[in-house]
Design a protein around this motif. Structure first.
Motif, PDB file in Angstrom:
ATOM      1  N   LEU A 184       0.811  -1.215   0.000  1.00 24.72           N
ATOM      2  CA  LEU A 184       0.000   0.000   0.000  1.00 24.72           C
ATOM      3  C   LEU A 184       0.848   1.270   0.000  1.00 24.72           C
ATOM      4  O   LEU A 184       0.325   2.357  -0.232  1.00 24.72           O
ATOM      5  N   THR A 185       2.144   1.146   0.245  1.00 26.01           N
ATOM      6  CA  THR A 185       3.004   2.305   0.465  1.00 26.01           C
ATOM      7  C   THR A 185       3.074   3.229  -0.737  1.00 26.01           C
ATOM      8  O   THR A 185       3.178   4.454  -0.578  1.00 26.01           O
ATOM      9  N   ASP A 186       3.019   2.668  -1.934  1.00 32.77           N
ATOM     10  CA  ASP A 186       3.070   3.479  -3.154  1.00 32.77           C
ATOM     11  C   ASP A 186       1.714   3.555  -3.852  1.00 32.77           C
ATOM     12  O   ASP A 186       1.638   3.807  -5.048  1.00 32.77           O
ATOM     13  N   HIS A 187       0.656   3.333  -3.094  1.00 32.35           N
ATOM     14  CA  HIS A 187      -0.690   3.381  -3.670  1.00 32.35           C
ATOM     15  C   HIS A 187      -0.950   4.770  -4.268  1.00 32.35           C
ATOM     16  O   HIS A 187      -0.472   5.784  -3.729  1.00 32.35           O
ATOM     17  N   PRO A 188      -1.687   4.869  -5.379  1.00 36.62           N
ATOM     18  CA  PRO A 188      -1.934   6.174  -5.999  1.00 36.62           C
ATOM     19  C   PRO A 188      -2.580   7.195  -5.071  1.00 36.62           C
ATOM     20  O   PRO A 188      -2.420   8.404  -5.278  1.00 36.62           O
ATOM     21  N   ALA A 189      -3.283   6.734  -4.033  1.00 35.64           N
ATOM     22  CA  ALA A 189      -3.971   7.664  -3.125  1.00 35.64           C
ATOM     23  C   ALA A 189      -3.145   8.014  -1.890  1.00 35.64           C
ATOM     24  O   ALA A 189      -3.615   8.746  -1.022  1.00 35.64           O
ATOM     25  N   VAL A 190      -1.891   7.531  -1.812  1.00 34.39           N
ATOM     26  CA  VAL A 190      -1.146   7.626  -0.555  1.00 34.39           C
ATOM     27  C   VAL A 190      -0.936   9.064  -0.082  1.00 34.39           C
ATOM     28  O   VAL A 190      -0.850   9.324   1.120  1.00 34.39           O
TER      29      VAL A 190
END
Length: 236
Positions: A184-190
């Motif tokens: 999740l660390t590089d998720h587009p919504a981060v």
């Protein structure tokens, strides 16, 4: 995040019928969760998103696809990785799980003295113990909470570096030990401020909805790989 956005139209959340399709025929009957406050479920309410935390969402989707799931959440706020291993691994194994979610290390990474190798050792002990007990294990590279508006500007760079190091180490550990890893660390919504709670340490109901969607998709990808002729299981 636009105020009009809701889970039903959020581009990163599960679509109608998606979970049922991904989890159809899944084998899991006993689901255990180990970890800290993220596992326990300290998400801040957001209008348009049900106030249901990440692990509970996963359990609900698994049970909807195949009713009768036994579910145990041992997550407890404030624990560091060694405390999670010391207090939760034994009861988790005793539960007899065939699926386990391990979410911890964030409280270690919040400290300036974060020891990545020490956290790796604790995570490895938990993963190995759960896999010996017969469970598929889900590990997680968490959202980088340094993007939270509640984190003071002077702390963001160093906190972000530690959170990304924790995530990279956990992903490498998962690859080595054969977990189902959710990154999740590089998720587009981060970097969306609406993903985080006002305390600068936790997520919002939207982050839990997105995390649950990504976890269900990872489980679905695992099931699809297992069913393809000539391919072994990437998890067990």
């Amino acid at each position: 995040m636009p105020s009009s956005l809701t889970e039903a139209i959020d581009p990163y959340c599960l679509r109608a019928g998606e979970s049922a399709r991904l989890l159809a025929g899944h084998p899991w009957r006993r689901f255990v969760v180990l970890g800290d406050s993220v596992a326990e479920g300290l998400c801040e309410p957001v209008a348009g998103y049900p106030d249901v935390q990440w692990a509970d969402r996963i359990a609900a989707e698994l049970d909807a696809a195949r009713p009768g799931l036994a579910y145990l959440n041992l997550g407890l706020r404030g624990l560091r990785a060694h405390e999670v291993r010391a207090t939760q691994l034994a009861p988790a194994v005793e539960f007899g799980p065939d699926l386990a979610l391990v979410v911890c290390g964030g409280n270690d990474a919040f400290r300036q003295g974060y020891d990545a190798d020490a956290v790796d050792a604790e995570l490895a002990a938990m993963i190995s113990g759960l896999r010996r007990a017969g469970a598929d294990v889900v590990t997680v590279g968490m959202f980088d909470v340094s993007h939270s508006p509640a984190v003071p500007q002077r702390l963001r760079e160093s906190l972000g570096e530690r959170m990304r190091r924790l995530s990279a180490h956990t992903r490498a550990l998962g690859e080595r030990l054969g977990t189902l890893h959710v990154h999740l660390t590089d998720h587009p919504a981060v970097a969306d401020p609406g993903l985080y709670s006002g305390d600068g340490r936790h997520g919002s109901a939207r982050s839990d909805a997105i995390a649950a969607a990504e976890t269900i998709r990872r489980l679905g990808a695992h099931l699809a790989a297992v069913r393809r002729p000539g391919e072994g299981s990437p998890g067990r």
